[in-house]
Every structure is written in C-alpha cells, then in structure tokens.
Design a protein around this motif. Structure first.
Motif, mmCIF file in Angstrom:
data_model
loop_
_atom_site.group_PDB
_atom_site.id
_atom_site.type_symbol
_atom_site.label_atom_id
_atom_site.label_comp_id
_atom_site.label_asym_id
_atom_site.label_seq_id
_atom_site.Cartn_x
_atom_site.Cartn_y
_atom_site.Cartn_z
ATOM 1 N N ARG A 60 -1.659 10.287 -9.423
ATOM 2 C CA ARG A 60 -0.252 9.773 -9.048
ATOM 3 C C ARG A 60 0.704 10.361 -9.807
ATOM 4 N N ASN A 61 0.483 10.589 -11.151
ATOM 5 C CA ASN A 61 1.575 11.011 -12.007
ATOM 6 C C ASN A 61 1.612 12.597 -11.883
ATOM 7 N N CYS A 62 0.929 13.166 -11.157
ATOM 8 C CA CYS A 62 1.091 14.848 -11.131
ATOM 9 C C CYS A 62 2.176 15.221 -10.099
ATOM 10 N N LEU A 64 -1.348 11.001 0.150
ATOM 11 C CA LEU A 64 -0.821 12.139 0.630
ATOM 12 C C LEU A 64 -0.777 13.417 -0.190
ATOM 13 N N LYS A 65 -0.438 12.814 -1.586
ATOM 14 C CA LYS A 65 -0.293 14.207 -2.618
ATOM 15 C C LYS A 65 -1.596 14.686 -2.859
ATOM 16 N N SER A 66 -2.557 14.307 -2.986
ATOM 17 C CA SER A 66 -3.677 14.635 -3.274
ATOM 18 C C SER A 66 -4.201 15.553 -1.784
ATOM 19 N N ARG A 121 0.878 -1.331 -0.102
ATOM 20 C CA ARG A 121 0.020 -0.115 -0.036
ATOM 21 C C ARG A 121 0.733 1.227 0.038
ATOM 22 N N LEU A 122 2.079 1.135 -0.156
ATOM 23 C CA LEU A 122 2.910 2.479 -0.129
ATOM 24 C C LEU A 122 2.552 3.180 -1.125
ATOM 25 N N GLU A 123 2.571 2.852 -2.412
ATOM 26 C CA GLU A 123 2.398 3.923 -3.512
ATOM 27 C C GLU A 123 1.073 4.461 -3.407
ATOM 28 N N GLU A 124 0.006 3.823 -2.892
ATOM 29 C CA GLU A 124 -1.443 4.128 -2.887
ATOM 30 C C GLU A 124 -1.375 5.247 -1.830
ATOM 31 N N THR A 125 -0.741 5.096 -0.663
ATOM 32 C CA THR A 125 -0.639 5.954 0.561
ATOM 33 C C THR A 125 0.182 7.281 0.005
ATOM 34 N N VAL A 126 1.098 6.973 -0.629
ATOM 35 C CA VAL A 126 1.908 8.304 -1.135
ATOM 36 C C VAL A 126 0.789 9.229 -1.967
ATOM 37 N N THR A 127 0.028 8.893 -2.927
ATOM 38 C CA THR A 127 -0.953 9.237 -3.870
ATOM 39 C C THR A 127 -1.733 10.079 -3.057
#
Length: 437
Positions: free
Chosen positions: A383-385, A131-133, A123-129
């Motif tokens: 995610r890509n932003c 937080l970014k939002s 769930r790392l990438e999902e969590t980082v995305t």
C-alpha cells in the motif's frame, strides 16, 4: 520453333503478371478488411437490464478515430521495383509483399488481460492496493473492470487517473446492478454486492476471458502468470479456482455445509479465472430439472432452492454448480489463493512452502487488524509502495524485518513464504535488463 517459343514465353510472362496482380489485390483487400473489422473497445457496461444505466467510462476507454487515409493515392507502377524502394503513396506490382507485411503487424496486437473486481462500502483503499500490486509486476496490458457503488466512482477516478503515466493500464467503472425482477434478493445474499460476480458473463458480453478477484487480494507474481493458466484448460473446462481447504480436518464445507460442494473440501471463489465465452455457451447439469440450463437461466433457480441452506452466498452457489459439473472446473494450487486458513493452525499449503505465495488473500479483514500481522505487513508494504523502480526494489528489506516480528504467530513462523516469490518477481521485473525481460 522460335515463334512457338516466343508465344510460350509471352504467355508465361502474362500469366506471371496476372498472378502478381491477383496477389496485390488480395493483399489490399486483406489490409482493408483488417482495418474495417477492428471494433473499438466498449467504454461502458453493456445494457443488459431493461432499466439499467450505463457506467461512466474510465481513462483509456475511448475509441480510435474513424477516418484513415487511403494506402495508395491513385498512382501506380507497372515495372518491377523492390518493395522497400516504393514510395509510401505508390502502389506497384510488389504491393502484395508490402501490404502483407503491414497486415501481419496490424492483426497481431499485444494480448490484453482482463481483471474484474467488485467494491462496496469501505473497500476503496483495499481495491486500489490490489490494483497497484497487479500493475507493479505485470507485463502485458491490463484492462480493469471495476464494479462499485455510485458513491465510490469519483474516488476511484481521482486515484486511478493519477496513474495515467502507466501506459499498460486502462479501467472502466460500472455501477452495481442485478436483474430488475430479483435485485433485492441478490443484494441480501451474503454481502451487499458480493453476488455481482455471478453476473459478469452476462454483463461483459464482449470479453472472452476474465480474472475475477476479491478486493482483499495482493499479487506477489505477475498477473500474466495466472492468466497463462487459461491455456491449460482442456476442452470442457470453463473456470479455475483453488480448494477452500487443503486439510479436511479444518475444512468448512466437509464439516458444516448443508448443500452440495465441489470435491472434498469445496473451492474458494476469491480468485476465479474464467473463460466467459465457454460459460455463456455451456448447458449445465443440475438437480432442479432434467433439462440442462445455461448460465443466465440457472442462477435464480439455484438461489430459490438453496437460499435457506447457504452461508457464503455466491461462493456456495458456485460450489453447487461445479458439484454437478466437475468436468468444467480447473483446480489450481493453494499458492494462487493463499489465505490465513493455510497457516493459522500450522502450514498446510505445501506448494507455498516450496515456491512461495503467488497470490495473497487477506480474507476475514486480516489486513486491518492484529490477528494475522504477517498478512498485514505485506499489505502495508504494498500500500505504501510507489510505482518507482527504486521504491519497489527497496520494499523487501523493511518487509522482511516486519515479518520477523510476527514469528510468535503460526503464519509468522513461516514468514519466508510471503517473500520468496515476491523476491523473484522484483528481481525479474526490475533487476533484469529490458532486452532480456
């Protein structure tokens, strides 16, 4: 008569000087109290388990320096002088006004919002995305509490430390921990670390209010806006969640649950706004004993009674708790927790149709498969932003084009609900001149 007037005038002058001196001393004591009373933010988890370990502090978790210079350096003035003309190292009779002004500034810091998430497995990438939002649109400073498996800590640090240029953001990493005498049972409940959220009021003892979200959450509106719902709580409400379903005909709880649940269709705990202070203080009604129990005392008895009847783990326990204490829950509309259930068989979230989706919840793994391409398109766009203003502004047009490719699905047919609020958030945050924000 003149002598009498002189005596009266002298008394008044002495009284006035005494009053000014008293005000000056009061202001100094207030200022010193304000400085001495501020406690640094804790950098790691409160040690609440006998055998628990502290989590490593993240960026920005350190404390302020302990020393501070004296406001006055032994000099003083005994004559009237406007406070703006007093040297910074001199105390005069106008010290009250100068100190009071600085005291008011120091005791009114910008409000900090607290956001918590629990991440395990992949769930790392999902969590980082997620937080970014949250950071792209939010205005007030954000303190993030990340509860993660030990093997994820270094990866989180590497990713989040690269965001050091974001002055409005601090984070703290915590290990996954459960009460030592029942840790195995809590780990087996639903998913390996999902039940961690139940213990947040007991772990984050210094935090007054908190917004908990699942890792598969995307903010399409500033965190500030859902945080402001705390002010709408009445005197009995301690938490806020959205209904599990809007349409009872497709509801899970009202059709299959073998335990009590809140309201007509239950509530979803993927987005949960909490007044932790009230949660710690409250005594909850229950169906296990006539005595009311506090948060830390009611969790294990609930698990023992219902563990063979619950499907969705900690969310079911929360539903049971608020079934018996309905006055304690503030229910917010579905647009604050918009899931595939709101469009998979046709649109059934009226508020999202009118104002757009505020918070997108991609449960059932829809960000990572092709079952709900509209949800995946929003996730991929965020995610890509990057954090650059131009990048955020430019994500709308490509996203809309991708969403138009999903109109063969029920959720895609109403794709405009995914970008209606997002468009407003980008315009308000990035197209409005700074002085007008």
């Amino acid at each position: 008569m003149r002598r009498y007037l002189r005596v009266v005038g002298l008394c008044l002058a002495c009284g006035f000087c005494s009053l000014l001196y008293a005000f000056s001393q009061l202001a100094v004591s207030l200022e010193e109290g304000a400085a001495g009373g501020r406690r640094p933010q804790a950098a790691a988890m409160v040690s609440w388990l006998a055998d628990g370990e502290r989590g490593g502090p993240g960026r920005g978790a350190g404390s302020a320096g302990s020393g501070r210079p004296g406001r006055c350096k032994g000099s003083s003035l005994c004559y009237w002088n406007p406070y703006w003309m007093l040297p910074s190292a001199v105390c005069g009779v106008n010290c009250f006004w100068e100190a009071a002004f600085r005291y008011s500034l120091k005791t009114q810091p910008t409000e900090k919002m607290h956001l918590a998430v629990v991440a395990c497995g992949e769930r790392l990438e999902e969590t980082v995305t997620m937080l970014k939002s949250a950071l792209i649109f939010s205005v007030k400073p954000l303190q993030v509490h990340i509860f993660a498996e030990d093997q994820l800590h270094d990866s989180f640090k590497d990713r989040l430390d690269s965001w050091s240029f974001l002055q409005r953001f601090n984070y703290t990493l915590y290990p996954i921990t459960f009460p030592s005498d029942s840790a195995t049972e809590w780990k087996k409940l639903f998913k390996p670390c999902a039940s961690q959220r139940l213990f947040l009021p007991l772990i984050l003892k210094e935090v007054d209010s908190l917004l908990y979200v699942d890792t598969d959450i995307l903010f399409l509106r500033p965190v500030d806006d859902i945080w402001s719902l705390l002010k709408k709580f009445n005197s009995t409400q301690i938490a806020a969640m959205a209904p599990e379903h809007e349409e009872p005909r497709i509801g899970w709880y009202n059709r299959f649950a073998r335990h009590p649940y809140y309201g007509k269709t239950g509530v979803n705990s993927g987005v949960m706004l909490m007044n932790l202070t009230r949660m710690r203080r409250k005594y909850f009604k229950n169906d296990m004993t006539t005595a009311r129990l506090q948060w830390g005392d009611i969790l294990m008895p609930l698990l023992k009674k219902y563990k063979l009847n619950i499907t969705w783990g900690d969310q079911d326990l929360l539903n049971i708790m608020f079934f018996h204490n309905p006055e304690s829950l503030f229910v917010f509309p579905c647009q604050w927790n918009y899931r595939p259930d709101h469009c998979i068989y046709g649109s059934n979230c009226r508020e999202a149709e009118e104002e757009g989706v505020f918070i997108l919840h991609g449960n059932r793994g829809v960000y990572h498969d092709d079952k709900q391409p509209a949800f995946r398109a929003v996730y991929e766009a965020l995610r890509n932003c990057s954090f650059e203003d131009d990048a955020v502004r430019s994500l709308l047009k490509p996203l809309e084009l991708e969403l138009q490719k999903t109109v063969h699905t029920y959720c895609g047919k109403t794709y405009k609900v995914f970008i209606k609020q997002l468009t407003k958030s980008i315009r308000n945050r990035y197209d409005t001149p700074p002085k007008e924000r």
